[in-house]
Design a protein around this motif. Structure first.
Motif, mmCIF file in Angstrom:
data_model
loop_
_atom_site.group_PDB
_atom_site.id
_atom_site.type_symbol
_atom_site.label_atom_id
_atom_site.label_comp_id
_atom_site.label_asym_id
_atom_site.label_seq_id
_atom_site.Cartn_x
_atom_site.Cartn_y
_atom_site.Cartn_z
ATOM 1 N N LYS A 7 0.863 -1.178 0.000
ATOM 2 C CA LYS A 7 0.000 0.000 0.000
ATOM 3 C C LYS A 7 0.902 1.231 0.000
ATOM 4 N N PHE A 8 0.844 2.054 -1.058
ATOM 5 C CA PHE A 8 1.752 3.188 -1.180
ATOM 6 C C PHE A 8 1.010 4.499 -0.939
ATOM 7 N N GLY A 9 1.489 5.279 0.002
ATOM 8 C CA GLY A 9 0.902 6.581 0.275
ATOM 9 C C GLY A 9 1.231 7.042 1.676
ATOM 10 N N PRO A 10 0.796 8.261 2.025
ATOM 11 C CA PRO A 10 1.097 8.826 3.352
ATOM 12 C C PRO A 10 0.103 8.356 4.412
ATOM 13 N N PHE A 11 0.118 7.057 4.709
ATOM 14 C CA PHE A 11 -0.848 6.478 5.641
ATOM 15 C C PHE A 11 -0.291 6.322 7.050
ATOM 16 N N GLY A 12 1.007 6.526 7.224
ATOM 17 C CA GLY A 12 1.639 6.279 8.516
ATOM 18 C C GLY A 12 2.335 4.933 8.497
ATOM 19 N N GLY A 13 3.172 4.679 9.502
ATOM 20 C CA GLY A 13 3.862 3.402 9.619
ATOM 21 C C GLY A 13 4.776 3.104 8.448
ATOM 22 N N MET A 14 4.789 1.848 8.030
ATOM 23 C CA MET A 14 5.655 1.396 6.944
ATOM 24 C C MET A 14 5.367 2.164 5.658
ATOM 25 N N GLU A 15 4.099 2.391 5.388
ATOM 26 C CA GLU A 15 3.726 3.095 4.159
ATOM 27 C C GLU A 15 4.301 4.511 4.130
ATOM 28 N N GLU A 16 4.298 5.170 5.291
ATOM 29 C CA GLU A 16 4.851 6.528 5.400
ATOM 30 C C GLU A 16 6.358 6.511 5.141
ATOM 31 N N TYR A 17 7.030 5.502 5.668
ATOM 32 C CA TYR A 17 8.476 5.333 5.456
ATOM 33 C C TYR A 17 8.778 5.256 3.960
ATOM 34 N N VAL A 18 8.063 4.389 3.247
ATOM 35 C CA VAL A 18 8.299 4.201 1.811
ATOM 36 C C VAL A 18 7.940 5.477 1.053
ATOM 37 N N TYR A 19 6.870 6.125 1.448
ATOM 38 C CA TYR A 19 6.405 7.356 0.803
ATOM 39 C C TYR A 19 7.464 8.461 0.927
ATOM 40 N N LYS A 20 7.968 8.672 2.165
ATOM 41 C CA LYS A 20 8.993 9.698 2.399
ATOM 42 C C LYS A 20 10.289 9.363 1.658
ATOM 43 N N LEU A 21 10.689 8.109 1.731
ATOM 44 C CA LEU A 21 11.917 7.687 1.071
ATOM 45 C C LEU A 21 11.819 7.892 -0.440
ATOM 46 N N SER A 22 10.705 7.512 -1.033
ATOM 47 C CA SER A 22 10.517 7.664 -2.478
ATOM 48 C C SER A 22 10.584 9.125 -2.892
ATOM 49 N N HIS A 23 9.919 10.004 -2.134
ATOM 50 C CA HIS A 23 9.976 11.432 -2.449
ATOM 51 C C HIS A 23 11.381 11.990 -2.249
ATOM 52 N N GLY A 24 12.085 11.518 -1.215
ATOM 53 C CA GLY A 24 13.473 11.940 -1.003
ATOM 54 C C GLY A 24 14.368 11.531 -2.162
ATOM 55 N N LEU A 95 17.907 -4.884 -2.122
ATOM 56 C CA LEU A 95 17.923 -4.522 -0.714
ATOM 57 C C LEU A 95 16.521 -4.615 -0.161
ATOM 58 N N THR A 96 16.431 -4.898 1.118
ATOM 59 C CA THR A 96 15.136 -5.009 1.766
ATOM 60 C C THR A 96 15.162 -4.202 3.055
ATOM 61 N N THR A 97 14.048 -3.558 3.347
ATOM 62 C CA THR A 97 13.903 -2.855 4.611
ATOM 63 C C THR A 97 12.907 -3.628 5.456
ATOM 64 N N LEU A 98 13.343 -4.038 6.641
ATOM 65 C CA LEU A 98 12.453 -4.731 7.558
ATOM 66 C C LEU A 98 11.829 -3.714 8.501
ATOM 67 N N HIS A 99 10.510 -3.803 8.628
ATOM 68 C CA HIS A 99 9.757 -2.846 9.427
ATOM 69 C C HIS A 99 9.189 -3.472 10.695
ATOM 70 N N THR A 100 9.371 -4.761 10.860
ATOM 71 C CA THR A 100 8.760 -5.439 11.997
ATOM 72 C C THR A 100 9.661 -6.540 12.547
ATOM 73 N N THR A 101 9.343 -6.974 13.737
ATOM 74 C CA THR A 101 10.092 -8.027 14.408
ATOM 75 C C THR A 101 10.126 -9.295 13.558
#
Length: 196
Positions: A7-24, A95-101
């Motif tokens: 799920k891509f967009g400014p929803f918070g959590g993992m989605e927010e991370y990907v959204y900010k990173l993509s815009h950066g 590369l992979t980003t882990l967002h959870t335990t």
């Protein structure tokens, strides 16, 4: 750069991370393509999205279905110069980003866990994500998570790296800083299941 997230967009959590990173990345002149199940229609200047459709429930099977759709898209759209960055349980990323335990981290495994299709699939998807043939970097979103990954999967230590900014903010906002008067309280965190 291809980002993979369900799920891509400014929803918070993992989605927010990907959204900010993509815009950066776009701000640094990187071409970004996002492979997702669904995307928010909010401002995504310079970011192309490919929506693959919702894979349904239960979640443990939908991870596998989404992974198959992504793999098929990557095979049908070859590009030797791309870098694939996954935020999901995938097998074809650099590369992979882990967002959870890590799954079942330090939990006592019962007899039923050994034969549970759900547990078997989650463990397989996790190992595939961390030890896929192309994986060069594992990027946990926190130092604590890096320690957990290293403890559960010691072989992963060689490719573990620090969190990626701007996905993770380096500065605390004023609302996150501890108050000057200790008896007035500090920070309260809420953890729970995502809901609409």
């Amino acid at each position: 750069m291809i980002q993979i997230v369900r799920k891509f967009g400014p929803f918070g959590g993992m989605e927010e991370y990907v959204y900010k990173l993509s815009h950066g990345l776009v701000q640094q002149g990187v071409h970004v393509l996002v492979l997702c199940e669904e995307a928010s229609r909010k401002a995504q200047t310079g970011i192309r999205t490919v929506e693959m459709g919702i894979t349904g429930k239960p979640d443990w099977i939908s991870h596998f279905r989404f992974s198959k759709k992504v793999r098929q898209w990557l095979v049908e759209n070859p590009d030797k110069d791309r870098i694939v960055h996954s935020h999901e349980r995938q097998s074809c990323h650099h590369l992979t980003t882990l967002h959870t335990t890590p799954f079942n981290f330090e939990r006592r495994k019962t007899f039923l866990h050994k034969f549970s299709p759900r547990h078997i699939l989650y463990e397989k998807l996790e190992r595939r994500e961390l030890f896929g043939e192309r994986v060069s970097f594992i990027v946990p979103v926190s130092g604590n998570l890096a320690q957990m990954i290293a403890k559960k999967h010691p072989k992963a230590s060689a490719v573990l790296h620090r969190s990626i900014y701007p996905g993770v903010d380096l500065k605390l906002s004023n609302s996150c800083k501890r108050k000057a008067i200790p008896d007035k309280g500090g920070i309260i965190g809420f953890i729970g299941k995502e809901w609409k």
